[in-house]
Motif scaffolding. Structure first.
Motif, PDB file in Angstrom:
ATOM      1  N   VAL A  47      -3.255   4.172  -2.387  1.00  0.00           N
ATOM      2  CA  VAL A  47      -3.467   3.221  -3.477  1.00  0.00           C
ATOM      3  C   VAL A  47      -2.865   1.878  -3.091  1.00  0.00           C
ATOM      4  O   VAL A  47      -2.032   1.784  -2.183  1.00  0.00           O
ATOM      5  CB  VAL A  47      -2.813   3.710  -4.792  1.00  0.00           C
ATOM      6  CG1 VAL A  47      -3.385   5.060  -5.209  1.00  0.00           C
ATOM      7  CG2 VAL A  47      -1.296   3.786  -4.662  1.00  0.00           C
ATOM      8  N   ASP A  48      -3.299   0.823  -3.809  1.00  0.00           N
ATOM      9  CA  ASP A  48      -2.675  -0.483  -3.578  1.00  0.00           C
ATOM     10  C   ASP A  48      -1.470  -0.637  -4.498  1.00  0.00           C
ATOM     11  O   ASP A  48      -1.097   0.294  -5.226  1.00  0.00           O
ATOM     12  CB  ASP A  48      -3.685  -1.615  -3.757  1.00  0.00           C
ATOM     13  CG  ASP A  48      -4.194  -1.765  -5.188  1.00  0.00           C
ATOM     14  OD1 ASP A  48      -3.603  -1.159  -6.114  1.00  0.00           O
ATOM     15  OD2 ASP A  48      -5.188  -2.493  -5.396  1.00  0.00           O
TER      16      ASP A  48
ATOM     17  N   LYS B 231      -4.648   0.989  -7.633  1.00  0.00           N
ATOM     18  CA  LYS B 231      -6.079   1.179  -7.396  1.00  0.00           C
ATOM     19  C   LYS B 231      -6.276   2.139  -6.223  1.00  0.00           C
ATOM     20  O   LYS B 231      -5.704   1.949  -5.153  1.00  0.00           O
ATOM     21  CB  LYS B 231      -6.752  -0.157  -7.087  1.00  0.00           C
ATOM     22  CG  LYS B 231      -8.244  -0.038  -6.803  1.00  0.00           C
ATOM     23  CD  LYS B 231      -8.847  -1.391  -6.441  1.00  0.00           C
ATOM     24  CE  LYS B 231     -10.324  -1.257  -6.091  1.00  0.00           C
ATOM     25  NZ  LYS B 231     -10.926  -2.561  -5.707  1.00  0.00           N
ATOM     26  N   VAL B 232      -7.069   3.184  -6.433  1.00  0.00           N
ATOM     27  CA  VAL B 232      -7.284   4.183  -5.386  1.00  0.00           C
ATOM     28  C   VAL B 232      -8.199   3.622  -4.301  1.00  0.00           C
ATOM     29  O   VAL B 232      -9.309   3.164  -4.576  1.00  0.00           O
ATOM     30  CB  VAL B 232      -7.888   5.478  -5.972  1.00  0.00           C
ATOM     31  CG1 VAL B 232      -8.187   6.479  -4.860  1.00  0.00           C
ATOM     32  CG2 VAL B 232      -6.953   6.094  -7.002  1.00  0.00           C
ATOM     33  N   LEU B 233      -7.706   3.690  -3.049  1.00  0.00           N
ATOM     34  CA  LEU B 233      -8.471   3.203  -1.902  1.00  0.00           C
ATOM     35  C   LEU B 233      -9.037   4.339  -1.066  1.00  0.00           C
ATOM     36  O   LEU B 233     -10.048   4.166  -0.380  1.00  0.00           O
ATOM     37  CB  LEU B 233      -7.581   2.304  -1.034  1.00  0.00           C
ATOM     38  CG  LEU B 233      -6.919   1.116  -1.760  1.00  0.00           C
ATOM     39  CD1 LEU B 233      -6.016   0.356  -0.803  1.00  0.00           C
ATOM     40  CD2 LEU B 233      -7.973   0.192  -2.360  1.00  0.00           C
ATOM     41  N   SER B 234      -8.374   5.493  -1.102  1.00  0.00           N
ATOM     42  CA  SER B 234      -8.856   6.667  -0.367  1.00  0.00           C
ATOM     43  C   SER B 234      -8.199   7.903  -0.966  1.00  0.00           C
ATOM     44  O   SER B 234      -7.044   7.847  -1.408  1.00  0.00           O
ATOM     45  CB  SER B 234      -8.512   6.554   1.121  1.00  0.00           C
ATOM     46  OG  SER B 234      -9.048   7.657   1.841  1.00  0.00           O
ATOM     47  N   HIS B 235      -8.958   9.022  -0.974  1.00  0.00           N
ATOM     48  CA  HIS B 235      -8.467  10.234  -1.641  1.00  0.00           C
ATOM     49  C   HIS B 235      -8.911  11.466  -0.861  1.00  0.00           C
ATOM     50  O   HIS B 235      -9.975  11.462  -0.238  1.00  0.00           O
ATOM     51  CB  HIS B 235      -9.024  10.290  -3.071  1.00  0.00           C
ATOM     52  CG  HIS B 235      -8.213  11.129  -4.022  1.00  0.00           C
ATOM     53  ND1 HIS B 235      -8.046  12.486  -3.876  1.00  0.00           N
ATOM     54  CD2 HIS B 235      -7.524  10.787  -5.151  1.00  0.00           C
ATOM     55  CE1 HIS B 235      -7.299  12.946  -4.865  1.00  0.00           C
ATOM     56  NE2 HIS B 235      -6.958  11.935  -5.652  1.00  0.00           N
TER      57      HIS B 235
ATOM     58  N   TYR C 118       0.854  -1.192   0.000  1.00  0.00           N
ATOM     59  CA  TYR C 118       0.000   0.000   0.000  1.00  0.00           C
ATOM     60  C   TYR C 118       0.893   1.246   0.000  1.00  0.00           C
ATOM     61  O   TYR C 118       1.885   1.316   0.731  1.00  0.00           O
ATOM     62  CB  TYR C 118      -0.928   0.018   1.207  1.00  0.00           C
ATOM     63  CG  TYR C 118      -1.784  -1.213   1.323  1.00  0.00           C
ATOM     64  CD1 TYR C 118      -2.918  -1.373   0.540  1.00  0.00           C
ATOM     65  CD2 TYR C 118      -1.429  -2.239   2.204  1.00  0.00           C
ATOM     66  CE1 TYR C 118      -3.690  -2.520   0.622  1.00  0.00           C
ATOM     67  CE2 TYR C 118      -2.200  -3.398   2.314  1.00  0.00           C
ATOM     68  CZ  TYR C 118      -3.325  -3.521   1.505  1.00  0.00           C
ATOM     69  OH  TYR C 118      -4.081  -4.674   1.594  1.00  0.00           O
ATOM     70  N   TYR C 119       0.498   2.223  -0.818  1.00  0.00           N
ATOM     71  CA  TYR C 119       1.260   3.463  -0.942  1.00  0.00           C
ATOM     72  C   TYR C 119       0.340   4.652  -0.684  1.00  0.00           C
ATOM     73  O   TYR C 119      -0.816   4.660  -1.123  1.00  0.00           O
ATOM     74  CB  TYR C 119       1.854   3.607  -2.340  1.00  0.00           C
ATOM     75  CG  TYR C 119       2.864   2.547  -2.700  1.00  0.00           C
ATOM     76  CD1 TYR C 119       4.224   2.772  -2.530  1.00  0.00           C
ATOM     77  CD2 TYR C 119       2.458   1.312  -3.221  1.00  0.00           C
ATOM     78  CE1 TYR C 119       5.154   1.793  -2.865  1.00  0.00           C
ATOM     79  CE2 TYR C 119       3.379   0.336  -3.555  1.00  0.00           C
ATOM     80  CZ  TYR C 119       4.727   0.582  -3.374  1.00  0.00           C
ATOM     81  OH  TYR C 119       5.650  -0.391  -3.697  1.00  0.00           O
ATOM     82  N   ALA C 120       0.887   5.656   0.003  1.00  0.00           N
ATOM     83  CA  ALA C 120       0.189   6.931   0.161  1.00  0.00           C
ATOM     84  C   ALA C 120       1.034   7.996  -0.523  1.00  0.00           C
ATOM     85  O   ALA C 120       2.203   8.192  -0.157  1.00  0.00           O
ATOM     86  CB  ALA C 120      -0.010   7.272   1.625  1.00  0.00           C
TER      87      ALA C 120
END
Length: 333
Positions: free
Chosen positions: A299-300, A304-308, A212-214
């Protein structure tokens, strides 16, 4: 008035229509001025006037041609950060969100004629900041092109820079593992991080365990960013040792590499950053940027965007993403 006289006396300077008498011979191959009282004289006077008009017209055409040649398009400005002005004047009223602790609480209308700080120039829109609130306007509603044209002319007139001494090459980061996902492969060779008081490359293998990356879109000149960054750093320092499967990456909106690195040092950023020269070309990362900053995006491994920080065009703030990161990692542990 007699043909052989004019207000300046019986003989005028060469070049005036009445400078010589028609009775005076002119050698073959040479021109002569003619008396104004004759038909030939009137024609010559008209020719002189038309000549002067033509000279003036050609001069004006040259001025306008030079101005046109130096003018710039929005596409050219977007592609060259050297042409970005620090601020622009917005010629139309603009609604911006009012923020409290990084969260929107309403909106206000900023009247026309106010200065906005430039965040980013894109081919079809201009991302601006007004007292910490973000706005998106059309470039045609600002003086962007006038300022960029003046800056281009300034750069063209500047003397060429001196040839710098050969720089010591930076060590090349290790290539990413073949097992890494889309994000790791896109950034592993372009990451840097603080090492004491220096910024050094990060080995690509450091991303092997990351799932997971921010992406943290921020800049040194952004007031809300500077207020939020210490909170994010405290969160990261507590979270990262427990969760090697998570990584945060700083994506700078600063105007130069020295500004970016100075911000990293001043804020004591404990996370890696995308190298400045690679930011614009790395669409895998920058496509996730919102209209304004601070912007945090989770994103994973495959992007894929998980939170924004943005829900559509509504700014919900980075604090919401921080909570989502904590909840996600808590579930996975």
């Amino acid at each position: 008035m007699p043909r052989d006289k004019c207000p300046r006396g019986p003989r005028c300077d060469v070049g005036q229509p009445w400078a010589v008498s028609l009775s005076e011979p002119v050698p073959f191959g040479q021109s002569r001025a003619v008396g104004i009282g004759s038909t030939d004289g009137i024609g010559t006077l008209l020719s002189a006037v038309m000549h002067r008009f033509l000279v003036i017209a050609l001069g004006l055409i040259g001025v306008f041609s030079d101005s046109y040649a130096q003018s710039v398009s929005v596409q050219e400005v977007a592609a060259d950060r050297r042409l970005w002005p620090v601020q622009v004047t917005v010629r139309v009223p603009v609604k911006v969100a009012t923020l409290v602790a990084g969260k929107p609480t309403g909106s206000i209308e900023v009247p026309a004629g106010r200065l906005f700080r430039v965040v980013r120039v894109e081919p079809t829109r201009l991302l601006l900041d007004f007292s910490g609130s973000q706005a998106v306007v059309s470039p045609s509603d600002t003086d962007l092109l006038e300022l960029a044209t003046a800056r281009k002319a300034q750069l063209a007139a500047a003397p060429p820079p001196a040839t710098p001494a050969p720089a010591t090459p930076r060590p090349v980061a290790a290539p990413p593992s073949l097992q890494q996902g889309v994000i790791a492969k896109a950034i592993a060779s372009d990451l840097v991080a603080l090492d004491g008081d220096q910024v050094k490359p990060v080995p690509g293998a450091a991303l092997d365990p990351v799932k997971y990356y921010a992406f943290y879109f921020s800049a040194s000149w952004c007031g809300p960013c500077r207020r939020f960054t210490p909170q994010l750093a405290a969160f990261y320092r507590e979270l990262k040792p427990k969760h090697p499967e998570f990584e945060l990456v700083f994506v700078s909106s600063d105007r130069s590499e020295p500004e970016m690195e100075r911000y990293m040092k001043e804020a004591g950023m404990p996370w890696p950053a995308l190298e400045f020269r690679s930011i614009r070309s790395n669409r895998t990362v920058t496509k996730h940027a919102g209209p304004g900053i601070p912007c945090l995006v989770l994103v994973d491994a495959d992007g894929k965007v998980l939170s924004h920080s943005y829900d559509g065009e509504t700014y919900v703030g980075p604090s919401k993403v921080v909570k989502d990161i904590a909840q996600l990692l808590q579930k996975k542990s």
